[in-house]
Design a protein around this motif. Structure first.
Motif, PDB file in Angstrom:
ATOM      1  N   GLY A 116       0.784  -1.233   0.000  1.00 28.64           N
ATOM      2  CA  GLY A 116       0.000   0.000   0.000  1.00 28.64           C
ATOM      3  C   GLY A 116       0.811   1.276   0.000  1.00 28.64           C
ATOM      4  O   GLY A 116       0.245   2.368   0.039  1.00 28.64           O
ATOM      5  N   ALA A 117       2.128   1.177  -0.040  1.00 32.27           N
ATOM      6  CA  ALA A 117       2.947   2.392  -0.064  1.00 32.27           C
ATOM      7  C   ALA A 117       2.704   3.135  -1.373  1.00 32.27           C
ATOM      8  O   ALA A 117       2.885   2.593  -2.452  1.00 32.27           O
ATOM      9  N   THR A 118       2.258   4.373  -1.257  1.00 34.89           N
ATOM     10  CA  THR A 118       1.994   5.226  -2.413  1.00 34.89           C
ATOM     11  C   THR A 118       2.601   6.589  -2.103  1.00 34.89           C
ATOM     12  O   THR A 118       1.968   7.430  -1.472  1.00 34.89           O
ATOM     13  N   PRO A 119       3.851   6.822  -2.512  1.00 36.23           N
ATOM     14  CA  PRO A 119       4.549   8.047  -2.117  1.00 36.23           C
ATOM     15  C   PRO A 119       3.760   9.350  -2.277  1.00 36.23           C
ATOM     16  O   PRO A 119       3.687  10.121  -1.315  1.00 36.23           O
ATOM     17  N   PRO A 120       3.131   9.636  -3.427  1.00 33.65           N
ATOM     18  CA  PRO A 120       2.417  10.921  -3.521  1.00 33.65           C
ATOM     19  C   PRO A 120       1.266  11.038  -2.513  1.00 33.65           C
ATOM     20  O   PRO A 120       1.077  12.092  -1.918  1.00 33.65           O
ATOM     21  N   GLU A 121       0.531   9.962  -2.310  1.00 31.16           N
ATOM     22  CA  GLU A 121      -0.597   9.995  -1.374  1.00 31.16           C
ATOM     23  C   GLU A 121      -0.140  10.022   0.075  1.00 31.16           C
ATOM     24  O   GLU A 121      -0.845  10.546   0.939  1.00 31.16           O
ATOM     25  N   ASP A 122       1.030   9.438   0.354  1.00 29.87           N
ATOM     26  CA  ASP A 122       1.538   9.365   1.722  1.00 29.87           C
ATOM     27  C   ASP A 122       2.326  10.606   2.128  1.00 29.87           C
ATOM     28  O   ASP A 122       2.822  10.687   3.244  1.00 29.87           O
ATOM     29  N   GLY A 123       2.452  11.568   1.233  1.00 27.01           N
ATOM     30  CA  GLY A 123       3.130  12.822   1.562  1.00 27.01           C
ATOM     31  C   GLY A 123       4.644  12.747   1.491  1.00 27.01           C
ATOM     32  O   GLY A 123       5.332  13.551   2.121  1.00 27.01           O
ATOM     33  N   VAL A 124       5.183  11.801   0.733  1.00 22.10           N
ATOM     34  CA  VAL A 124       6.636  11.711   0.585  1.00 22.10           C
ATOM     35  C   VAL A 124       7.124  12.917  -0.211  1.00 22.10           C
ATOM     36  O   VAL A 124       6.572  13.241  -1.260  1.00 22.10           O
ATOM     37  N   VAL A 125       8.140  13.566   0.317  1.00 23.27           N
ATOM     38  CA  VAL A 125       8.711  14.739  -0.333  1.00 23.27           C
ATOM     39  C   VAL A 125      10.230  14.625  -0.265  1.00 23.27           C
ATOM     40  O   VAL A 125      10.783  14.330   0.782  1.00 23.27           O
ATOM     41  N   TYR A 126      10.866  14.822  -1.373  1.00 22.76           N
ATOM     42  CA  TYR A 126      12.323  14.975  -1.381  1.00 22.76           C
ATOM     43  C   TYR A 126      12.646  15.966  -2.481  1.00 22.76           C
ATOM     44  O   TYR A 126      12.259  15.825  -3.619  1.00 22.76           O
ATOM     45  N   ARG A 127      13.298  17.002  -2.078  1.00 17.61           N
ATOM     46  CA  ARG A 127      13.675  18.040  -3.035  1.00 17.61           C
ATOM     47  C   ARG A 127      14.860  18.812  -2.489  1.00 17.61           C
ATOM     48  O   ARG A 127      15.170  18.732  -1.312  1.00 17.61           O
ATOM     49  N   GLN A 128      15.472  19.543  -3.378  1.00 17.73           N
ATOM     50  CA  GLN A 128      16.625  20.334  -3.013  1.00 17.73           C
ATOM     51  C   GLN A 128      16.446  21.721  -3.598  1.00 17.73           C
ATOM     52  O   GLN A 128      15.908  21.869  -4.696  1.00 17.73           O
ATOM     53  N   ALA A 129      16.875  22.726  -2.873  1.00 20.89           N
ATOM     54  CA  ALA A 129      16.783  24.105  -3.341  1.00 20.89           C
ATOM     55  C   ALA A 129      18.014  24.878  -2.890  1.00 20.89           C
ATOM     56  O   ALA A 129      18.598  24.563  -1.859  1.00 20.89           O
ATOM     57  N   ALA A 130      18.380  25.853  -3.649  1.00 24.80           N
ATOM     58  CA  ALA A 130      19.478  26.736  -3.258  1.00 24.80           C
ATOM     59  C   ALA A 130      18.898  27.941  -2.540  1.00 24.80           C
ATOM     60  O   ALA A 130      17.904  28.512  -2.979  1.00 24.80           O
ATOM     61  N   VAL A 131      19.496  28.318  -1.438  1.00 22.05           N
ATOM     62  CA  VAL A 131      19.060  29.474  -0.654  1.00 22.05           C
ATOM     63  C   VAL A 131      20.243  30.425  -0.552  1.00 22.05           C
ATOM     64  O   VAL A 131      21.325  30.020  -0.124  1.00 22.05           O
TER      65      VAL A 131
END
Length: 183
Positions: A116-131
């Motif tokens: 049942g693991a569904t990353p988009p529905e489970d709120g999985v987030v991984y991203r990178q940004a420059a600050v």
């Protein structure tokens, strides 16, 4: 506070991640969460963490002639001592970061293999940004993020229908500070 060698060992890090902000767990429950770790290895590393004061025994009960203990993290001890962190070499940091990211990959893989693991529905987030920020602005931003996470950390009392999410923050400068100093 502990040393990097104690906390950033691959097995011990996984044990700590499994216990972080969770209810106390027995070794058997930890083995269910981390089935790829052999029992003898699990017991040995729990003993190391307990002897170092990073884990504490919060319950004991008799089960078939043996004592089953429940453990939880002593958060104030589960941090690399600032002096030890400052004394780490570049290679120590490389090894520690590799261990850390390997443990993250293991956690993510365990999540993905669950039915049942569904990353988009489970709120999985991984991203990178420059600050782009001054040292002061960056310190303020990190403090704001930590405050937001810590305000929501811990087990709700009484337990409510909430899902435990593990938040990981990694901040890496583009260049060392010394390389950008005009002096």
């Amino acid at each position: 506070m502990a040393t990097a060698d104690l906390l950033l060992h691959p097995v011990r890090m996984r044990v700590l991640q499994a216990l972080f902000d969770a209810d106390p767990l027995t070794t058997a429950q930890l083995r269910e969460r981390l089935p790829d770790i052999p029992p003898a290895t699990m017991y040995r590393h729990i003993a190391v963490l307990t002897d170092a004061g990073v884990l504490e025994v919060v319950g004991e009960k008799r089960v078939r002639g043996t004592v089953e203990r429940s453990y939880r993290i002593r958060k104030e001890e589960a941090v690399v001592d600032p002096a030890a962190r400052a004394a780490m070499t570049t290679e120590d940091h490389r090894r520690s970061f590799t261990t850390f990211t390997t443990a993250l990959l293991g956690d993510f893989d365990r999540y993905l293999t669950q039915p049942g693991a569904t990353p988009p529905e489970d709120g999985v987030v991984y991203r990178q940004a420059a600050v782009w920020a001054t040292e002061e602005e960056f310190a303020t931003m990190i403090e704001e993020i930590e405050t937001a996470v810590l305000a929501r950390a811990g087990t709700p009392t009484p337990p409510t229908p909430r899902t435990r999410h593990v938040i990981t923050l990694i901040a890496i400068p583009d260049k060392p500070r010394k390389a950008t100093d005009p002096e």
